[in-house]
Enzyme design. Structure first.
Site, PDB file in Angstrom:
ATOM      1  N   CYS A  25       0.871  -1.175   0.000  1.00  0.00           N
ATOM      2  CA  CYS A  25       0.000   0.000   0.000  1.00  0.00           C
ATOM      3  C   CYS A  25       0.908   1.225   0.000  1.00  0.00           C
ATOM      4  CB  CYS A  25      -0.860  -0.023   1.259  1.00  0.00           C
ATOM      5  SG  CYS A  25      -1.833   1.466   1.544  1.00  0.00           S
TER       6      CYS A  25
ATOM      7  N   GLU B 292     -12.981   0.478  -8.011  1.00  0.00           N
ATOM      8  CA  GLU B 292     -13.733  -0.495  -7.206  1.00  0.00           C
ATOM      9  C   GLU B 292     -15.160  -0.665  -7.712  1.00  0.00           C
ATOM     10  OE1 GLU B 292     -13.302   0.285  -3.036  1.00  0.00           O
ATOM     11  OE2 GLU B 292     -11.237  -0.440  -3.063  1.00  0.00           O
TER      12      GLU B 292
ATOM     13  N   CYS C  15      -0.272   4.060  -6.254  1.00  0.00           N
ATOM     14  CA  CYS C  15      -1.364   3.458  -5.489  1.00  0.00           C
ATOM     15  C   CYS C  15      -1.535   2.042  -6.022  1.00  0.00           C
ATOM     16  CB  CYS C  15      -2.652   4.255  -5.687  1.00  0.00           C
ATOM     17  SG  CYS C  15      -4.104   3.467  -4.949  1.00  0.00           S
TER      18      CYS C  15
ATOM     19  N   HIS D 102      -3.995   0.196  -6.253  1.00  0.00           N
ATOM     20  CA  HIS D 102      -5.210  -0.068  -7.039  1.00  0.00           C
ATOM     21  C   HIS D 102      -4.962   0.171  -8.546  1.00  0.00           C
ATOM     22  CE1 HIS D 102      -7.558   0.109  -3.335  1.00  0.00           C
ATOM     23  NE2 HIS D 102      -8.672  -0.102  -4.015  1.00  0.00           N
TER      24      HIS D 102
HETATM   25  N1  DGL Z   1      -4.125   0.773  -1.978  1.00  0.00           N
HETATM   26  C1  DGL Z   1      -3.971   2.054  -1.306  1.00  0.00           C
HETATM   27  C2  DGL Z   1      -2.638   2.702  -1.672  1.00  0.00           C
HETATM   28  O1  DGL Z   1      -1.801   2.110  -2.366  1.00  0.00           O
HETATM   29  C3  DGL Z   1      -5.065   3.031  -1.682  1.00  0.00           C
HETATM   30  C4  DGL Z   1      -6.423   2.779  -1.135  1.00  0.00           C
HETATM   31  C5  DGL Z   1      -6.741   3.540   0.124  1.00  0.00           C
HETATM   32  O2  DGL Z   1      -6.831   4.773   0.116  1.00  0.00           O
HETATM   33  O3  DGL Z   1      -6.898   2.878   1.134  1.00  0.00           O
HETATM   34  O4  DGL Z   1      -2.380   3.808  -1.257  1.00  0.00           O
END
Ligand code: DGL
Length: 266
Positions: free
Chosen positions: A73, A153, A185, A187
């Site tokens: 993350c 999402e 990120c 995602h």
């Molecule tokens: N997967 C998280 C990141 O890489 C983003 C999602 C979130 O804000 O929790 O920062």
């Protein structure tokens, strides 16, 4: 020791893009994944909150015998990596998703690099700081793109709505003239091809999943941690369960997945 799993965590199921890359590069390894769905999104949380969540999650992963812990993350890597390294100094190896990308970029010849990510990651200035230390001649510009996580999402990918949102972000003047764009990120690998297409494939779109998996393999090799037992068992935990998480987890992991609830916050 070598049979032990690789511990991986994220705020939710986005980090499964990294878990997927790890399974491709290290098919002989087991993983134990924790998604903190009770607290997501981390992108809107304070650094202090993320540090305390990350500490408890790392303990959980160690309770599940992890031989290394990967922060899958960016928001947690930006806020909690140094803290976790210190807290767990003598207990495990901690790897983040930012340093491997910074190291990779050192090998490329870019003058201007863009970063997109959550509000937490971008406001931390971590990419600017770290790239500035290793490649001081490179100009780094960044932009928070908070709509992209809910957009992905909700399944808006390669369609008119997502094209409009991504175009609107990427046409921001700040990003003019970039030669590479870091997907800051976990995602975002889901929309990597869409972003490359919007740039007419003229900008290198850098996603951490594969880069981090290769670094993880090297670190485990150097520390004699590679699993040569032939036994592989994966486990996936989340802190709050709904069927919706199960559904989107499949999209991020690109395969069948069985999520179990682990109530570590009560
Ligand atoms: N997967 C998280 C990141 O890489 C983003 C999602 C979130 O804000 O929790 O920062």
């Amino acid at each position: 020791m070598n049979k032990q799993p690789i511990g991986i965590f994220d705020s939710g199921v986005g980090g499964l893009t990294v878990a997927h890359a790890i399974k491709q590069i290290l098919p002989g390894e087991s993983i134990v994944y924790f998604g903190d769905t009770a607290h997501l999104p981390y992108g809107d949380k304070s650094a202090e909150a993320i540090r305390s969540y990350s500490k408890r999650i790392t303990e959980f992963l160690l309770e599940h015998d992890s031989k290394v812990v990967l922060i899958a993350c960016n928001s947690a890597s930006a806020s909690a990596f140094d803290y976790l390294k210190k807290e767990f100094e003598n207990r495990t190896i901690i790897i983040d998703v930012i340093d491997p990308v910074v190291d990779y970029l050192r090998t490329r010849k870019f003058d201007k690099i863009g970063v997109i990510g959550t509000k937490r990651t971008i406001s931390s200035g971590t990419y600017e700081k770290k790239i500035g230390e290793t490649s001081p001649d490179v100009k780094v510009v960044s932009l928070a793109t908070p709509l992209l996580v809910p957009m992905i999402e909700e399944g808006f990918i390669f369609d008119d709505i997502s094209n409009a949102i991504i175009r609107s972000y990427l046409s921001n003047d700040t990003l003019a003239g970039i030669q590479a764009l870091i997907l800051g990120c976990t995602h975002y690998p889901i929309i990597k091809n869409q972003i490359s297409k919007i740039f007419n494939f003229n900008v290198e779109v850098v996603d951490s999943a594969r880069i981090v998996s290769v670094i993880l393999r090297d670190v485990m090799d150097k520390n004699n941690l590679l699993n040569d037992s032939g036994i592989v068992k994966d486990q996936f935990f989340i802190s709050d369960y709904t069927p919706y998480f199960e559904k989107i987890a499949r999209m991020f992991f690109e395969g069948e997945i069985n999520l179990k609830k682990a109530d570590i916050w009560s």
